[in-house]
Write a protein that holds these residues in place. Sequence first.
Motif, PDB file in Angstrom:
ATOM      1  N   UNK A 175      79.982  49.587  15.742  1.00  0.00           N
ATOM      2  CA  UNK A 175      80.692  50.988  15.598  1.00  0.00           C
ATOM      3  C   UNK A 175      79.500  52.168  15.053  1.00  0.00           C
ATOM      4  N   UNK A 176      78.355  51.675  14.870  1.00  0.00           N
ATOM      5  CA  UNK A 176      77.261  52.617  14.368  1.00  0.00           C
ATOM      6  C   UNK A 176      76.805  53.391  15.638  1.00  0.00           C
ATOM      7  N   UNK A 177      76.548  52.314  16.775  1.00  0.00           N
ATOM      8  CA  UNK A 177      76.000  52.598  17.806  1.00  0.00           C
ATOM      9  C   UNK A 177      76.881  53.745  18.647  1.00  0.00           C
ATOM     10  N   UNK A 237      82.207  64.286  15.363  1.00  0.00           N
ATOM     11  CA  UNK A 237      81.268  63.799  14.561  1.00  0.00           C
ATOM     12  C   UNK A 237      82.078  62.394  14.369  1.00  0.00           C
ATOM     13  N   UNK A 238      81.586  61.103  14.224  1.00  0.00           N
ATOM     14  CA  UNK A 238      82.140  60.058  13.920  1.00  0.00           C
ATOM     15  C   UNK A 238      81.241  59.304  12.959  1.00  0.00           C
ATOM     16  N   UNK A 239      82.135  58.774  12.087  1.00  0.00           N
ATOM     17  CA  UNK A 239      81.218  58.044  10.966  1.00  0.00           C
ATOM     18  C   UNK A 239      80.919  56.489  11.049  1.00  0.00           C
ATOM     19  N   UNK A 240      81.918  55.698  11.294  1.00  0.00           N
ATOM     20  CA  UNK A 240      81.583  54.227  11.526  1.00  0.00           C
ATOM     21  C   UNK A 240      80.977  53.646  10.455  1.00  0.00           C
ATOM     22  N   UNK A 241      80.865  53.959   9.197  1.00  0.00           N
ATOM     23  CA  UNK A 241      80.305  53.502   8.155  1.00  0.00           C
ATOM     24  C   UNK A 241      81.159  52.093   7.515  1.00  0.00           C
ATOM     25  N   UNK A 291      76.999  55.379  -0.404  1.00  0.00           N
ATOM     26  CA  UNK A 291      77.103  56.783  -0.409  1.00  0.00           C
ATOM     27  C   UNK A 291      77.845  57.227  -1.607  1.00  0.00           C
ATOM     28  N   UNK A 292      78.729  56.719  -2.031  1.00  0.00           N
ATOM     29  CA  UNK A 292      79.655  57.133  -3.061  1.00  0.00           C
ATOM     30  C   UNK A 292      79.017  57.125  -4.356  1.00  0.00           C
ATOM     31  N   UNK A 293      78.114  55.961  -4.294  1.00  0.00           N
ATOM     32  CA  UNK A 293      77.387  55.788  -5.479  1.00  0.00           C
ATOM     33  C   UNK A 293      76.575  56.790  -5.944  1.00  0.00           C
ATOM     34  N   UNK A 321      70.551  60.722  11.594  1.00  0.00           N
ATOM     35  CA  UNK A 321      70.328  59.284  11.835  1.00  0.00           C
ATOM     36  C   UNK A 321      69.373  58.818  10.543  1.00  0.00           C
ATOM     37  N   UNK A 322      68.260  59.450  10.060  1.00  0.00           N
ATOM     38  CA  UNK A 322      67.489  59.107   9.123  1.00  0.00           C
ATOM     39  C   UNK A 322      68.435  58.679   7.673  1.00  0.00           C
ATOM     40  N   UNK A 323      69.388  59.490   7.609  1.00  0.00           N
ATOM     41  CA  UNK A 323      70.222  59.090   6.526  1.00  0.00           C
ATOM     42  C   UNK A 323      71.018  57.710   6.819  1.00  0.00           C
ATOM     43  N   UNK A 324      71.735  57.691   8.097  1.00  0.00           N
ATOM     44  CA  UNK A 324      72.185  56.523   8.259  1.00  0.00           C
ATOM     45  C   UNK A 324      71.620  55.324   8.031  1.00  0.00           C
ATOM     46  N   UNK A 325      70.308  55.303   8.685  1.00  0.00           N
ATOM     47  CA  UNK A 325      69.441  54.155   8.696  1.00  0.00           C
ATOM     48  C   UNK A 325      69.135  53.530   7.248  1.00  0.00           C
ATOM     49  N   UNK A 326      68.918  54.637   6.442  1.00  0.00           N
ATOM     50  CA  UNK A 326      68.299  54.471   4.924  1.00  0.00           C
ATOM     51  C   UNK A 326      69.742  53.714   4.305  1.00  0.00           C
TER      52      UNK A 326
END
Length: 724
Positions: A111-113, A125-129, A137-139, A160-165
């Motif tokens: 889903x991330x890819x 824009x898609x999330x896939x989290x 993220x919510x914390x 991308x940086x935030x997603x990878x972190x």
Amino acid sequence: MRKADGLFKLIGLCLLAGVLVAGMLFPIVGAAGVMSNQASETVEKTSSDLADIPPPLVTTVTDSTGKPIATLYDQYRLPITPDQINEAMKWALVSVEDKRFYEHHGVDWQGTLRAAVSNTTGADTQGASTLTQQYTKNYLINVVYRNDPIGQKKAQEQSVARKLKEARIAIQLETKLSKQQILAGYLNIVEFSRQIYGIGAAAHAYFNTTPEKLTVPQAALLAGLVNNPINNDPWKHADKATARRNLVLDRMVENKKLAKADADRFKGEPLGVVPDFPAKPAANCIGAGPESGFFCQYVEDYLIKAGMTKDQLYTGGYTIKTTLDERANHEAKVSAEAQVKKTQPYVANTLSLIRPGKERHEVVALAANRDYGQNQDQGQTTYALPTGVYNTGGAGSTYKIFTSAAALEKGVAGIYSPVLVPDSYTSHVFTGGAKSCPPTGPPLRSNWYCVGNAGDYSRIAQGATLQTALATSPNTAFVELEDRLGSTAPGIDMAKRLGMRDTMASNIGGGTVDPKADKPEKSQSQAEYYGPKGSWPGFGAFTLGFSPLSGLELGNVAATILSGGVWCPPTPIAGVTDRNGAPVPVKEAPCEQAVPEGLANTLAVGMSKDDQPGGTSATAAGAVGWNRPIIGKTGTTQGNVSATFVGGTPQLAGAAMTFKFGGGQGGICDAGPGNVRVCGSGNIFGGKAPARTWFGAMKNIMDASQPVLPLPGPDPQYMGGAAR
């Protein structure tokens, strides 16, 4: 699309693919250094924040029996454990937010890819989290950065940086927590709109139930909310909330967790939320109600003064057990309102009650004729009328207590010593020796003070003692006594020692002292302003109590006298525990021997005649059939703009104040209970509404549970004259 743009996007996709591959390999080779040390440190710090920064919880305020009276919170959250989440809620959330939740290890790379390619190519824009990533993220948004808009923005930026972190943290979490723990953690943190956070609070606020008892359609509605709680608010946007709930039901069918027939049936049901608005408690002292709100506000003010921040108080999940006696507080409220109607313009009537003691002075009641609340038309206010320095009119003759105490301490007079009671008197400390009123002769200081009596005192002029003067309250006797002390300094000092500490630290307008202000009225405290080196030194009217004060502190003066001269801070706190039930120490000022015990006991005897025939509160005492020994003192200010009564028994002390508040012209007229108002020329006195308020409440409170106890005996050192 231009060829150059297409080329750059192609290069970007290639780079992104490499980064994602590295991310997918991270669980295997991350320790070998696939990611940079700096990135690892950032992830570790964030992971530490998630572990070390607890979520905001609700603080509960209780009365002296442990009964909750109010809740204080920034986020309404009722934590739940994994076993408190029923299957309907689990599968509703998983089906709509992360259907492969039980299959992945924190990140759904497929889903991330897909989302990354879509976002990079300029599509929607898609999330896939995953739920684990959303938990992270919510914390960050709702806990770590809840007061940091910049941090919140970074925690949800589309990069991308935030997603990878986020992905790396999610992978770490999955190695430390079970799926059920992650699900419970997410459901404890996520927002459901209107200050409602977590499924425990949401189940209660939306359906007046608990997470274990949520039905399938209820669970589907709540699961649908987390995507956009404001947009899907069922009270404001019922159509959107219904559509979103139905989508969740469809996803549960697709995920084989709900039969289609059941889903279709549930879709036909109404939302079923509680009517009008969420069933959640007030977030502040408004929730304590019209009677207990003033006490709750004092608890908050007291703890903040003791060093706790408001943010800690509203997020710490404390249980604060107070000293509030709800029955006594009710009697105080009833009595205050019986004298002055709650909607009476410009007149406040308060009563503060404190339990004397040599180790603690516990506040048991704080009441006013006004209700605590925000609707002024209904007689409500959130001003701390019983405790703050809001009586700007003054205490009147109750301040004669301080002159008397100083006279006893300095050996100027004892309680049975004779005092002068002339019809008028001019302070010779101010005038350089002039005896006439007004003074005549050589030029005198501009702030000379001339005083007369409010009434005919010829009946006591011969043979009056200090005890007699305290009961009948001739002004001239106490200004003359003040002169014998040499200045007002001993009385000012005594006022602070016996209990008027915040009062004397405020400026002469009752506000906070501002050392940078250009006027001494604002830059000096009352103690400084009226002291020997102040802007108005030695002003003889100090003993007549014309400056602003706190009613609670005045009541604590009586408690100090009845505690053998031991001053303690008037505390509303019985104990505080944290979210885990561990005791939390509260930094309170230590008790201290303000005056010698013999002096305090003798002063109590000197103040014991106010309710007796000839005393200024005798009529009010007789009206309720008062038959207990007390100390007492009334007070009335110039122009009748305020009046007070302070008194106490060995078990309970306090002060009542009737004063102008919020405007109005002229003084206060008192035509009996329920008929007290601002008028052209006032006629209120401390023996009227204030004394009626005090005796009316105390009669019912004391007779219900307290034995009749005598006052302490006097110490010969402070008696003077012949004992009577």
